[in-house]
Design a protein around this motif. Sequence first.
Motif, PDB file in Angstrom:
ATOM      1  N   TYR A  32      40.577  45.156  39.493  1.00 13.86           N
ATOM      2  CA  TYR A  32      39.382  44.669  40.187  1.00 13.86           C
ATOM      3  C   TYR A  32      39.734  44.063  41.548  1.00 13.86           C
ATOM      4  O   TYR A  32      40.692  43.292  41.671  1.00 13.86           O
ATOM      5  CB  TYR A  32      38.675  43.610  39.346  1.00 13.86           C
ATOM      6  CG  TYR A  32      37.844  44.177  38.228  1.00 13.86           C
ATOM      7  CD1 TYR A  32      38.458  44.717  37.091  1.00 13.86           C
ATOM      8  CD2 TYR A  32      36.464  44.194  38.309  1.00 13.86           C
ATOM      9  CE1 TYR A  32      37.699  45.262  36.073  1.00 13.86           C
ATOM     10  CE2 TYR A  32      35.698  44.728  37.281  1.00 13.86           C
ATOM     11  CZ  TYR A  32      36.318  45.259  36.178  1.00 13.86           C
ATOM     12  OH  TYR A  32      35.564  45.797  35.166  1.00 13.86           O
ATOM     13  N   SER A  50      37.967  38.429  50.427  1.00 15.64           N
ATOM     14  CA  SER A  50      38.242  39.326  49.316  1.00 15.64           C
ATOM     15  C   SER A  50      39.716  39.710  49.307  1.00 15.64           C
ATOM     16  O   SER A  50      40.400  39.629  50.331  1.00 15.64           O
ATOM     17  CB  SER A  50      37.360  40.568  49.373  1.00 15.64           C
ATOM     18  OG  SER A  50      37.564  41.258  50.587  1.00 15.64           O
ATOM     19  N   ASP A  96      33.514  36.852  42.509  1.00 16.84           N
ATOM     20  CA  ASP A  96      33.000  38.188  42.225  1.00 16.84           C
ATOM     21  C   ASP A  96      34.161  39.113  41.876  1.00 16.84           C
ATOM     22  O   ASP A  96      35.200  39.092  42.540  1.00 16.84           O
ATOM     23  CB  ASP A  96      32.257  38.721  43.448  1.00 16.84           C
ATOM     24  CG  ASP A  96      31.872  40.177  43.305  1.00 16.84           C
ATOM     25  OD1 ASP A  96      32.505  41.023  43.959  1.00 16.84           O
ATOM     26  OD2 ASP A  96      30.953  40.457  42.528  1.00 16.84           O
ATOM     27  N   ALA A  98      34.886  43.189  41.351  1.00 16.96           N
ATOM     28  CA  ALA A  98      34.306  44.508  41.571  1.00 16.96           C
ATOM     29  C   ALA A  98      35.339  45.596  41.301  1.00 16.96           C
ATOM     30  O   ALA A  98      36.466  45.522  41.784  1.00 16.96           O
ATOM     31  CB  ALA A  98      33.788  44.627  42.999  1.00 16.96           C
ATOM     32  N   TYR A 104      32.346  52.145  37.433  1.00 15.91           N
ATOM     33  CA  TYR A 104      32.149  51.094  38.415  1.00 15.91           C
ATOM     34  C   TYR A 104      31.532  49.864  37.738  1.00 15.91           C
ATOM     35  O   TYR A 104      30.631  49.984  36.924  1.00 15.91           O
ATOM     36  CB  TYR A 104      31.253  51.598  39.534  1.00 15.91           C
ATOM     37  CG  TYR A 104      31.775  52.864  40.160  1.00 15.91           C
ATOM     38  CD1 TYR A 104      31.215  54.098  39.827  1.00 15.91           C
ATOM     39  CD2 TYR A 104      32.848  52.834  41.034  1.00 15.91           C
ATOM     40  CE1 TYR A 104      31.705  55.263  40.378  1.00 15.91           C
ATOM     41  CE2 TYR A 104      33.339  54.003  41.598  1.00 15.91           C
ATOM     42  CZ  TYR A 104      32.767  55.218  41.259  1.00 15.91           C
ATOM     43  OH  TYR A 104      33.266  56.373  41.791  1.00 15.91           O
ATOM     44  N   ARG A 105      32.031  48.698  38.112  1.00 17.68           N
ATOM     45  CA  ARG A 105      31.548  47.468  37.515  1.00 17.68           C
ATOM     46  C   ARG A 105      31.524  46.365  38.571  1.00 17.68           C
ATOM     47  O   ARG A 105      32.311  46.378  39.516  1.00 17.68           O
ATOM     48  CB  ARG A 105      32.454  47.022  36.367  1.00 17.68           C
ATOM     49  CG  ARG A 105      32.463  47.957  35.165  1.00 17.68           C
ATOM     50  CD  ARG A 105      31.204  47.819  34.352  1.00 17.68           C
ATOM     51  NE  ARG A 105      31.274  48.607  33.118  1.00 17.68           N
ATOM     52  CZ  ARG A 105      30.863  49.857  33.023  1.00 17.68           C
ATOM     53  NH1 ARG A 105      30.362  50.476  34.085  1.00 17.68           N
ATOM     54  NH2 ARG A 105      30.965  50.495  31.869  1.00 17.68           N
ATOM     55  N   ASN A 106      30.655  45.382  38.339  1.00 16.96           N
ATOM     56  CA  ASN A 106      30.612  44.206  39.203  1.00 16.96           C
ATOM     57  C   ASN A 106      30.165  43.006  38.377  1.00 16.96           C
ATOM     58  O   ASN A 106      29.180  43.106  37.636  1.00 16.96           O
ATOM     59  CB  ASN A 106      29.653  44.402  40.373  1.00 16.96           C
ATOM     60  CG  ASN A 106      29.832  43.327  41.416  1.00 16.96           C
ATOM     61  OD1 ASN A 106      30.821  43.291  42.137  1.00 16.96           O
ATOM     62  ND2 ASN A 106      28.884  42.409  41.496  1.00 16.96           N
ATOM     63  N   TYR A 107      30.890  41.924  38.499  1.00 12.69           N
ATOM     64  CA  TYR A 107      30.594  40.726  37.727  1.00 12.69           C
ATOM     65  C   TYR A 107      30.639  39.499  38.632  1.00 12.69           C
ATOM     66  O   TYR A 107      31.430  39.445  39.584  1.00 12.69           O
ATOM     67  CB  TYR A 107      31.606  40.550  36.588  1.00 12.69           C
ATOM     68  CG  TYR A 107      31.672  41.706  35.632  1.00 12.69           C
ATOM     69  CD1 TYR A 107      32.708  42.635  35.708  1.00 12.69           C
ATOM     70  CD2 TYR A 107      30.703  41.878  34.639  1.00 12.69           C
ATOM     71  CE1 TYR A 107      32.780  43.701  34.831  1.00 12.69           C
ATOM     72  CE2 TYR A 107      30.776  42.942  33.761  1.00 12.69           C
ATOM     73  CZ  TYR A 107      31.820  43.857  33.876  1.00 12.69           C
ATOM     74  OH  TYR A 107      31.878  44.915  33.001  1.00 12.69           O
ATOM     75  N   TRP A 108      29.812  38.511  38.272  1.00 11.04           N
ATOM     76  CA  TRP A 108      29.741  37.259  39.023  1.00 11.04           C
ATOM     77  C   TRP A 108      30.051  36.078  38.118  1.00 11.04           C
ATOM     78  O   TRP A 108      29.704  36.082  36.942  1.00 11.04           O
ATOM     79  CB  TRP A 108      28.338  37.059  39.595  1.00 11.04           C
ATOM     80  CG  TRP A 108      27.977  37.998  40.690  1.00 11.04           C
ATOM     81  CD1 TRP A 108      27.319  39.182  40.574  1.00 11.04           C
ATOM     82  CD2 TRP A 108      28.252  37.832  42.091  1.00 11.04           C
ATOM     83  NE1 TRP A 108      27.164  39.758  41.807  1.00 11.04           N
ATOM     84  CE2 TRP A 108      27.722  38.956  42.758  1.00 11.04           C
ATOM     85  CE3 TRP A 108      28.880  36.845  42.841  1.00 11.04           C
ATOM     86  CZ2 TRP A 108      27.810  39.135  44.136  1.00 11.04           C
ATOM     87  CZ3 TRP A 108      28.969  37.011  44.213  1.00 11.04           C
ATOM     88  CH2 TRP A 108      28.444  38.129  44.847  1.00 11.04           C
TER      89      TRP A 108
END
Length: 118
Positions: A32, A50, A96, A98, A104-108
């Motif tokens: 990620y 990032s 975050d 990503a 594909y994934r995205n987490y907060w």
Amino acid sequence: QVQLVESGGGLVQPGGSLRLSCAASGIIFSTYTMAWYRQAPGKQREWVASITTSGSTNYANSAKGRFAISRDNANNTVYLQMNSLNPEDTAIYYCDAAKFTAPYRNYWGQGTQVTISS
């Protein structure tokens, strides 16, 4: 279950420093891209910094020269070292995660409050 847990926020005087941490679980952390965003009262959430899977870093202009993002893949943690803080840095800081390869994934994360005030 994926969790991103931020910590390290608090109240600091102008010119001070803070180190934020974000501990990830439930993901293969090394795959990620990790990032920090922030949201000040009455403003939109904005990207701060990032770090890619290979360790390349990028910073918003507001963070360049003052903030440093790093990651520890062995401990599934990303950090944001913040120096020379000023009141304009006051915000909730979000972590975050990503993933830019399929799937594909995205987490907060839930955010941590940073307040810069004398």
